[in-house]
Design a protein around this motif. Structure first.
Motif, PDB file in Angstrom:
ATOM      1  N   ARG A  68       0.874  -1.171   0.000  1.00  0.00           N
ATOM      2  CA  ARG A  68       0.000   0.000   0.000  1.00  0.00           C
ATOM      3  C   ARG A  68       0.912   1.223   0.000  1.00  0.00           C
ATOM      4  NH1 ARG A  68      -3.086  -0.417   4.614  1.00  0.00           N
ATOM      5  NH2 ARG A  68      -4.779  -1.346   3.427  1.00  0.00           N
ATOM      6  N   PHE A  69       0.786   2.048  -1.035  1.00  0.00           N
ATOM      7  CA  PHE A  69       1.572   3.275  -1.136  1.00  0.00           C
ATOM      8  C   PHE A  69       0.712   4.462  -0.719  1.00  0.00           C
ATOM      9  CE2 PHE A  69       4.097   0.570  -3.815  1.00  0.00           C
ATOM     10  CZ  PHE A  69       5.388   1.049  -3.653  1.00  0.00           C
ATOM     11  N   HIS A  70       1.335   5.381   0.011  1.00  0.00           N
ATOM     12  CA  HIS A  70       0.739   6.672   0.343  1.00  0.00           C
ATOM     13  C   HIS A  70       1.590   7.691  -0.389  1.00  0.00           C
ATOM     14  CE1 HIS A  70      -1.740   4.934   3.543  1.00  0.00           C
ATOM     15  NE2 HIS A  70      -0.699   4.137   3.743  1.00  0.00           N
ATOM     16  N   LEU A  71       0.966   8.443  -1.294  1.00  0.00           N
ATOM     17  CA  LEU A  71       1.699   9.343  -2.181  1.00  0.00           C
ATOM     18  C   LEU A  71       1.365  10.796  -1.889  1.00  0.00           C
ATOM     19  CD1 LEU A  71       0.934   7.270  -5.398  1.00  0.00           C
ATOM     20  CD2 LEU A  71       3.045   7.212  -4.066  1.00  0.00           C
ATOM     21  N   GLU A  75       0.238  12.573   1.927  1.00  0.00           N
ATOM     22  CA  GLU A  75      -0.044  11.131   1.835  1.00  0.00           C
ATOM     23  C   GLU A  75      -1.513  10.850   1.504  1.00  0.00           C
ATOM     24  OE1 GLU A  75       1.461   8.941   5.210  1.00  0.00           O
ATOM     25  OE2 GLU A  75       3.219  10.236   5.347  1.00  0.00           O
ATOM     26  N   SER A  76      -2.176  11.804   0.836  1.00  0.00           N
ATOM     27  CA  SER A  76      -3.611  11.668   0.588  1.00  0.00           C
ATOM     28  C   SER A  76      -3.952  10.679  -0.524  1.00  0.00           C
ATOM     29  CB  SER A  76      -4.227  13.037   0.272  1.00  0.00           C
ATOM     30  OG  SER A  76      -3.637  13.575  -0.897  1.00  0.00           O
ATOM     31  N   GLN A  77      -3.031  10.445  -1.441  1.00  0.00           N
ATOM     32  CA  GLN A  77      -3.306   9.467  -2.498  1.00  0.00           C
ATOM     33  C   GLN A  77      -2.834   8.092  -2.035  1.00  0.00           C
ATOM     34  OE1 GLN A  77      -1.411  10.151  -6.292  1.00  0.00           O
ATOM     35  NE2 GLN A  77      -2.480   8.450  -7.257  1.00  0.00           N
ATOM     36  N   GLU A  78      -3.734   7.119  -2.073  1.00  0.00           N
ATOM     37  CA  GLU A  78      -3.407   5.758  -1.651  1.00  0.00           C
ATOM     38  C   GLU A  78      -3.585   4.818  -2.849  1.00  0.00           C
ATOM     39  OE1 GLU A  78      -5.668   2.636   1.078  1.00  0.00           O
ATOM     40  OE2 GLU A  78      -4.857   4.309   2.253  1.00  0.00           O
ATOM     41  N   VAL A  79      -2.576   3.989  -3.078  1.00  0.00           N
ATOM     42  CA  VAL A  79      -2.624   3.025  -4.170  1.00  0.00           C
ATOM     43  C   VAL A  79      -2.134   1.683  -3.629  1.00  0.00           C
ATOM     44  CG1 VAL A  79      -1.727   2.424  -6.459  1.00  0.00           C
ATOM     45  CG2 VAL A  79      -2.099   4.822  -5.870  1.00  0.00           C
ATOM     46  N   HIS A  92      10.985  13.258  -7.046  1.00  0.00           N
ATOM     47  CA  HIS A  92      10.628  14.188  -5.965  1.00  0.00           C
ATOM     48  C   HIS A  92       9.227  14.005  -5.378  1.00  0.00           C
ATOM     49  CE1 HIS A  92      14.380  16.192  -6.789  1.00  0.00           C
ATOM     50  NE2 HIS A  92      14.026  16.333  -8.056  1.00  0.00           N
ATOM     51  N   LEU A  93       8.474  12.977  -5.795  1.00  0.00           N
ATOM     52  CA  LEU A  93       7.152  12.755  -5.213  1.00  0.00           C
ATOM     53  C   LEU A  93       7.316  12.024  -3.879  1.00  0.00           C
ATOM     54  CD1 LEU A  93       4.023  12.867  -5.480  1.00  0.00           C
ATOM     55  CD2 LEU A  93       4.175  10.559  -6.456  1.00  0.00           C
TER      56      LEU A  93
END
Length: 167
Positions: A68-71, A75-79, A92-93
């Protein structure tokens, strides 16, 4: 044609490559070329790769398991990336990862990462600083633990937490 000599090709076997133990739950094997770096990253269920960013573009391909990535900075985008899936992470993200199960992922970095990459540094630092011994001894002791990763440390507002100035 360039005057630069062409290097010969190099053949590797993953099982012959040394495994770097970054924490109790994360290890990796690295292969570096002139412009790229390839990593096998082994994460046990529940392992956390703390939030970090780097100048390298990163492509993550999950061979086994799921992350699970928090981007983003917040960290609002979760994939969730599962076996057979790929995530591209631009330069740089900020990103953080959590192993949802035992996972083997292949990471490709371009340009190749420096020794002591920010992810490895963040993992080692998180591991070192979560032990009672380092929380009580402060930044100076933790800096000794982490000196091979070229870290600068300073205390955060919380006495038990530290943040890192990575370079």
């Amino acid at each position: 044609m360039s005057d630069t000599p062409i290097r010969p090709a190099t053949h590797y076997r993953w099982d012959d490559m040394p495994k770097d133990e970054l924490s109790n739950t994360i290890s990796r094997r690295l292969i570096t070329g002139d412009q790229m770096m390839l990593a096998h990253v082994y994460l046990k269920k529940g392992a956390i790769v703390p939030k970090h960013s780097h100048h390298n573009e990163q492509i993550t391909y999950i061979l086994e398991g799921a992350l699970r990535f928090h981007l983003g900075e917040d960290e609002s985008q979760e994939v969730i990336v599962r076996a057979g899936e790929v995530l591209t992470i631009p330069s740089h993200l900020p990103h953080k990862a959590e192993a949802l199960e035992d996972t083997l992922d292949v990471d490709v970095f371009s340009p190749r990462a420096r020794t002591g990459s920010t992810a490895a540094t963040a993992i080692c630092a998180s591991s070192c600083l979560t032990t009672k011994r380092f929380r009580k001894s402060g930044p100076k002791r933790a800096a000794g633990c982490l000196n091979r990763f070229h870290l600068s440390l300073r205390a955060s507002p919380s006495k038990d937490d530290f943040y890192f100035l990575l370079y």
